[in-house]
Design an enzyme around this catalytic site. Structure first.
Site, PDB file in Angstrom:
ATOM      1  N   TYR A  68       3.490  -6.906   0.701  1.00 29.67           N
ATOM      2  CA  TYR A  68       2.514  -6.343   1.630  1.00 29.67           C
ATOM      3  C   TYR A  68       1.686  -5.328   0.736  1.00 29.67           C
ATOM      4  CZ  TYR A  68       0.717  -3.659   5.482  1.00 29.67           C
ATOM      5  OH  TYR A  68       0.006  -2.824   6.492  1.00 29.67           O
ATOM      6  N   LYS A  86      -2.456  -5.708   0.063  1.00 27.78           N
ATOM      7  CA  LYS A  86      -3.456  -4.714   0.615  1.00 27.78           C
ATOM      8  C   LYS A  86      -4.610  -4.236  -0.457  1.00 27.78           C
ATOM      9  CE  LYS A  86      -2.341  -4.726   5.008  1.00 27.78           C
ATOM     10  NZ  LYS A  86      -3.369  -5.354   5.955  1.00 27.78           N
ATOM     11  N   ILE A 106       0.757   3.956  11.529  1.00 28.23           N
ATOM     12  CA  ILE A 106       0.413   3.899  12.678  1.00 28.23           C
ATOM     13  C   ILE A 106       1.473   3.761  13.574  1.00 28.23           C
ATOM     14  CG2 ILE A 106      -1.621   3.578  14.426  1.00 28.23           C
ATOM     15  CD1 ILE A 106      -2.915   2.077  11.827  1.00 28.23           C
ATOM     16  N   THR A 155       2.397   1.112  15.894  1.00 23.54           N
ATOM     17  CA  THR A 155       2.085   0.011  16.689  1.00 23.54           C
ATOM     18  C   THR A 155       3.320  -0.929  16.565  1.00 23.54           C
ATOM     19  OG1 THR A 155       1.859  -1.069  14.404  1.00 23.54           O
ATOM     20  CG2 THR A 155      -0.235  -0.004  15.140  1.00 23.54           C
TER      21      THR A 155
END
Ligand SMILES: NC(=O)c1ccc[n+]([C@@H]2O[C@H](COP(=O)([O-])OP(=O)(O)OC[C@H]3O[C@@H](n4cnc5c(N)ncnc54)[C@H](O)[C@@H]3O)[C@@H](O)[C@H]2O)c1
Length: 243
Positions: A141, A145, A180, A182
């Site tokens: 991951y 990015k 965040i 989420t």
């Protein structure tokens, strides 16, 4: 971010692979005031499928003979140590987090060039694209990015100059959020893959962020407010990467 663009009068097409839009989309759609000309519309699309994306995006652009912007945000997470990381999971992660952004950007750039629109793109990377994200074991991951941040620089270079025939002039930037709250992150907490307290402590502000805190950044990057900005990575992370 889609809500922020619609509030500013934009007509925003939200693409996701889910058969039905998420609840947040429906709440935002109810709030958008049609008197400002803004709107939200949902389309099902998988960002790993080149032809599907080309079809949906050319259909959208064809409606008003224009396409002004892209926020490329689809992403997945898989937490595992590098020593045990299954090869097929590496491929799956990169197909969404990297190739999905590439294909979305290309499909949009083709339409912007077709209609000679000097558009703007914002790729959602992550602060994890510039740091190893202390204690969070997500090697693919994080590197996916980093790849997105580098992709933005290269597409910005390729597409930045407006040509005599009216094509080009497209700006490409990244937005790199910190943590965040989420569904993705709630799942990390639920599975015990991340420690909420530790993440809060990692931030200079001592807390996680909410999705609303990125609305203005999305509007900034997609509008003329950022007209001289391209190839950059805007990090909004509560100071996590600053100490
Ligand atoms: N949540 C965070 O702390 C955080 C931090 C930095 C960056 N980000 C990035 O923000 C973006 C949104 O993440 P989120 O936290 O809202 O995650 P999320 O899981 O809540 O939402 C991701 C969305 O992407 C969609 N999606 C996944 N694969 C897709 C595909 N192949 N085609 C189309 N849609 C697909 C999912 O259906 C889902 O609606 C991601 O790129 C993520 O990496 C999140």
């Amino acid at each position: 971010m889609a809500e922020g663009l619609a509030e500013a009068g934009g007509y925003v097409h939200v693409l996701d692979m889910r058969p039905e839009p998420a609840e947040g989309f429906l709440v935002a759609k109810d709030r958008v005031d049609p008197t400002f000309g803004g709107g939200l519309e949902y389309h099902r699309a998988n960002v790993t499928q080149d032809k599907q994306l080309e079809d949906v995006i050319s259909m959208i652009a064809g409606r008003k003979q224009r396409l002004d912007g892209l926020i490329a945000a689809a992403g997945i997470q898989y937490v595992a140590p590098a020593l045990d990381y299954p090869a097929e999971e590496i491929a799956r992660m990169l197909a969404t987090n990297y190739t999905g952004v590439f294909l979305s950007a290309r499909a949009c750039a083709r339409q912007m060039n077709k209609y000679k629109i000097q558009g703007s793109m914002c790729f959602i990377a992550s602060m994890s694209g510039v740091i190893a994200n202390k204690g969070f074991i997500a090697p693919v991951y994080n590197s996916s990015k980093a790849a997105v941040i580098q992709l933005a620089r290269n597409m910005a270079m390729e597409w930045g100059r407006k040509k005599e025939d009216g094509t080009g002039g497209i700006r490409v930037n990244c937005l790199s959020p910190g943590h965040i709250v989420t569904p993705m992150v709630e799942e990390n907490f639920r599975r015990g893959e991340a420690d909420r307290k530790a993440w809060e402590e990692n931030s200079m502000l001592g807390r996680l962020s909410e999705t609303e805190e990125y609305k203005a950044a999305g509007l900034f990057l997609l509008s003329r407010a950022s007209s001289y900005m391209t190839g950059q990575n805007l990090i909004i992370d509560g100071g996590t990467t600053a100490w």
